[in-house]
Scaffold this motif. Structure first.
Motif, PDB file in Angstrom:
ATOM      1  N   TRP A   1       0.837  -1.206   0.000  1.00 25.05           N
ATOM      2  CA  TRP A   1       0.000   0.000   0.000  1.00 25.05           C
ATOM      3  C   TRP A   1       0.870   1.252   0.000  1.00 25.05           C
ATOM      4  O   TRP A   1       0.620   2.204  -0.758  1.00 25.05           O
ATOM      5  CB  TRP A   1      -0.891  -0.021   1.245  1.00 25.05           C
ATOM      6  CG  TRP A   1      -1.715   1.235   1.394  1.00 25.05           C
ATOM      7  CD1 TRP A   1      -2.940   1.484   0.879  1.00 25.05           C
ATOM      8  CD2 TRP A   1      -1.323   2.425   2.106  1.00 25.05           C
ATOM      9  NE1 TRP A   1      -3.362   2.745   1.212  1.00 25.05           N
ATOM     10  CE2 TRP A   1      -2.380   3.356   1.963  1.00 25.05           C
ATOM     11  CE3 TRP A   1      -0.203   2.794   2.832  1.00 25.05           C
ATOM     12  CZ2 TRP A   1      -2.338   4.622   2.529  1.00 25.05           C
ATOM     13  CZ3 TRP A   1      -0.160   4.057   3.387  1.00 25.05           C
ATOM     14  CH2 TRP A   1      -1.226   4.950   3.246  1.00 25.05           C
TER      15      TRP A   1
ATOM     16  N   LEU B   1      -6.838  -7.349   7.146  1.00 26.21           N
ATOM     17  CA  LEU B   1      -6.138  -6.444   6.244  1.00 26.21           C
ATOM     18  C   LEU B   1      -6.915  -6.265   4.947  1.00 26.21           C
ATOM     19  O   LEU B   1      -7.079  -5.129   4.452  1.00 26.21           O
ATOM     20  CB  LEU B   1      -4.735  -7.004   5.946  1.00 26.21           C
ATOM     21  CG  LEU B   1      -3.725  -6.035   5.340  1.00 26.21           C
ATOM     22  CD1 LEU B   1      -3.398  -4.919   6.340  1.00 26.21           C
ATOM     23  CD2 LEU B   1      -2.448  -6.768   4.963  1.00 26.21           C
TER      24      LEU B   1
ATOM     25  N   PHE C   1      -9.976  -3.878   4.628  1.00 20.05           N
ATOM     26  CA  PHE C   1      -9.815  -2.450   4.316  1.00 20.05           C
ATOM     27  C   PHE C   1     -10.088  -2.187   2.841  1.00 20.05           C
ATOM     28  O   PHE C   1     -10.516  -1.097   2.466  1.00 20.05           O
ATOM     29  CB  PHE C   1      -8.399  -1.985   4.672  1.00 20.05           C
ATOM     30  CG  PHE C   1      -8.185  -1.797   6.140  1.00 20.05           C
ATOM     31  CD1 PHE C   1      -8.605  -0.647   6.782  1.00 20.05           C
ATOM     32  CD2 PHE C   1      -7.562  -2.781   6.899  1.00 20.05           C
ATOM     33  CE1 PHE C   1      -8.410  -0.469   8.139  1.00 20.05           C
ATOM     34  CE2 PHE C   1      -7.357  -2.616   8.261  1.00 20.05           C
ATOM     35  CZ  PHE C   1      -7.792  -1.464   8.887  1.00 20.05           C
TER      36      PHE C   1
ATOM     37  N   GLN D   1     -11.702  -0.494  -6.430  1.00 16.18           N
ATOM     38  CA  GLN D   1     -10.968   0.153  -5.343  1.00 16.18           C
ATOM     39  C   GLN D   1      -9.728   0.869  -5.886  1.00 16.18           C
ATOM     40  O   GLN D   1      -9.324   0.681  -7.038  1.00 16.18           O
ATOM     41  CB  GLN D   1     -10.547  -0.886  -4.313  1.00 16.18           C
ATOM     42  CG  GLN D   1     -11.701  -1.627  -3.676  1.00 16.18           C
ATOM     43  CD  GLN D   1     -12.603  -0.716  -2.857  1.00 16.18           C
ATOM     44  OE1 GLN D   1     -12.149   0.268  -2.253  1.00 16.18           O
ATOM     45  NE2 GLN D   1     -13.906  -1.004  -2.855  1.00 16.18           N
TER      46      GLN D   1
ATOM     47  N   LEU E   1      -5.066   0.190  -2.250  1.00 17.16           N
ATOM     48  CA  LEU E   1      -5.827  -0.824  -1.531  1.00 17.16           C
ATOM     49  C   LEU E   1      -5.782  -2.170  -2.258  1.00 17.16           C
ATOM     50  O   LEU E   1      -5.751  -3.229  -1.630  1.00 17.16           O
ATOM     51  CB  LEU E   1      -7.281  -0.366  -1.352  1.00 17.16           C
ATOM     52  CG  LEU E   1      -7.500   0.772  -0.352  1.00 17.16           C
ATOM     53  CD1 LEU E   1      -8.954   1.190  -0.319  1.00 17.16           C
ATOM     54  CD2 LEU E   1      -7.049   0.334   1.052  1.00 17.16           C
TER      55      LEU E   1
END
Length: 551
Positions: free
Chosen positions: A43, A158, A161, A273, A277
């Motif tokens: 990320w 994780l 998200f 997304q 992400l």
């Protein structure tokens, strides 16, 4: 009810519970930190790249301090956790093994003679070394399930998200991968692991047996046949190892396919997304499956560990019944003959009639026939081997010696004996002059199984060792066989004086008439039955000669 070896291992797991819990906590930290570290790094790098492309204003407002600090923290946690898991886990395993090996050796020594006699030296060493080492893997890998669970939970959190659907997909794929890998381990590696463990024991047994007979094999020109025999058992071992490696390869392929499926699933579920992400979810899912591979590696060793436990289990004997009151050193053979301390019984008879078998039964070195011998009022079969053996000091026909010095071998019978006591025993065995010729004296090295001594010297060293143990009865099997007449006379005279001084009883086997002269009673052993059982019936005549009939 758990078997004997499982009880011993469970006891060690309980004893090492603190270390095992600490190792499991470290494994959870390692797995969770590895997953979050990889996802967060993906990320951070992606977000930094996008911020840089967006221009200097955006780049300057991008907060890189907190993510980079978290990455450093996770890297430190992963490294420290891995170090802690390895050190603490192996520390627990080594502590457990340090307790298990002496316990197993003690069990072999006091086990039913039928079990002890069935094991060759190669097979015994294989079980005490390779098989116990396999149990080490059991202790080291107890933390693997906890690490895999922590990795799966961290990966799901994780990926959440990025998208709840992504998190669900990663959880399902990870769970399915573990189930498929467990099934594959049962099919592809469990039997191969068991075969590897068993064939390794057979190979070592074959090798040590043939190496012990190497001089005879060379003398009779049989080395080629022996080499072929060793090669055949080696091929079985290599075949089992090969199948185990192939099974591990299939597990690696399964992991690769699971990662590919997870990557595709993440791409599909995070299509809407942002790129950071998506990168987080991609590498997070890969890290989850990579961490789960540790658990799968543990499962690939299950067959080998189970086989090792099965091979060790026969060595663990149930505690023998212990008679609480001390034995009074009275031996009753058959219905009538009683041998007490200071009594001397000589046994003679044809070779193979059962003389040595009888005294080995007496000391619980062979299975004991019930109803033939009693110690005090107890049937010998009801007396524990340790209690029976405490009454005797034994010099067998073929004594065995450790690789060490004269003193070290003598002190096997009397660990606290002084040098003066050692020299006294050597004098009574008519061996002191030979040892004095060596500059090292009592520290003279003997080599493997005392190969630096002649056959007669080895026999006398075994006799000297038996003299050092302060047991009620001295048991000598052919103590003067192969010795010259002068040495034989010396040994017999000194034996008679030593018995008068110590007050010990004597059971002596001999084909030669001279040693039997020190005995009060002479027994003639006539034979044994077709099963090799030694059942003693004794009757004494007026000339103090016994008729000991091995039915």
């Amino acid at each position: 009810m758990k078997s004997g070896i499982h009880q011993l291992v469970a006891a060690q797991e309980k004893a090492q519970i603190g270390r095992l819990i600490a190792a499991s906590v470290c494994a959870m930290i390692v797995s969770a930190a590895a997953v979050v570290l990889l996802g967060l790094s993906a990320w951070f790098l992606t977000a930094s790249a996008i911020a840089g492309l967006a221009g200097s204003v955006v780049a300057m407002t991008f907060n890189y301090m907190i993510p980079s600090a978290m990455i450093r923290l996770l890297a430190v946690l992963r490294t420290a956790g891995r170090y802690g898991e390895r050190v603490i886990g192996h520390d627990a395993a080594l502590h457990a093994l340090a307790k298990l090996r002496p316990q197993l050796f003690d069990n072999i020594a006091r086990a039913n003679p039928a079990v002890s006699l069935s094991l060759s030296s190669g097979e015994t060493s294989s079980r005490l070394l390779q098989d116990v080492d396999a149990i080490q893997n059991r202790f080291v890998r107890l933390s693997a399930p906890w690490g895999a669970a922590a990795a799966l939970i961290a990966g799901i959190v994780l990926c959440a998200f990025a998208s709840p659907v992504t998190a669900l997909s990663v959880g399902v794929i990870g769970g399915l991968y573990i189930l498929v890998a467990i099934t594959l381990a049962k099919i592809a590696t469990e039997k191969a692991g068991r075969d590897t463990r068993i064939s390794a024991g057979r190979f070592k047994h074959e090798l040590t047996t043939l190496m012990a007979a190497a001089p005879e094999l060379r003398a009779y020109g049989m080395t080629q046949k022996a080499s072929t025999q060793i090669l055949a058992t080696s091929d079985l071992y290599e075949s089992a190892q090969r199948r185990l490696s192939v099974g591990s390869g299939w597990q690696g392929l399964c992991q690769t396919l699971a990662m590919a499926v997870a990557v595709v699933a993440v791409f599909v579920t995070t299509a809407n997304q942002s790129a950071p992400l998506m990168a987080l979810a991609l590498l997070g899912s890969v890290a989850v499956l990579d961490a789960a591979a540790t658990l799968i590696g543990t499962l690939s060793h299950k067959g080998s560990i189970d086989a090792a436990m099965e091979r060790l289990d026969p060595l663990v004997c149930s505690p023998a019944p212990v008679i609480n009151e001390p034995l009074q050193s009275r031996i009753t053979i058959g219905e009538h003959y009683v041998l007490r301390t200071r009594g001397r019984l000589g046994l003679s008879g044809p070779s193979g009639s059962g003389k040595t078998t009888f005294i080995e039964q007496l000391m619980h070195l062979r299975p004991v026939a019930a109803g033939t011998i009693r110690l005090d009022e107890y049937d010998l079969s009801e007396v524990s081997p340790q209690q029976a053996r405490s009454l005797f000091s034994y010099a067998p026909q073929q004594a065995q010696f450790i690789t060490g010095t004269v003193a070290q071998n003598l002190r096997l019978a009397a660990p606290k004996a002084s040098d003066e006591e050692l020299w006294s025993a050597l004098e009574d065995a008519c061996l002191a002059s030979r040892i004095l010729k060596s500059p090292q004296g009592l520290d003279m090295p003997l080599g493997e199984n005392a190969r630096y001594l002649s056959g007669g010297e080895r026999r006398r060293l075994g006799l000297a060792r038996a003299y050092l143990r302060h047991a009620p009865f001295l048991v000598l099997d052919e103590p003067t066989e192969g010795l010259d007449a002068v040495t034989e006379t010396c040994i017999i005279e000194r034996l008679d004086k030593r018995l008068k001084l110590t007050g010990q009883g004597l059971i002596l086997i001999s084909h030669r008439p001279a040693p039997l002269k020190v005995c009060h009673d002479i027994g003639i052993v006539k034979g044994r039955d077709s099963y090799g059982r030694v059942e003693i019936a004794v009757s004494a005549n007026t000339e103090n000669h016994l008729s000991i009939c091995v039915v």
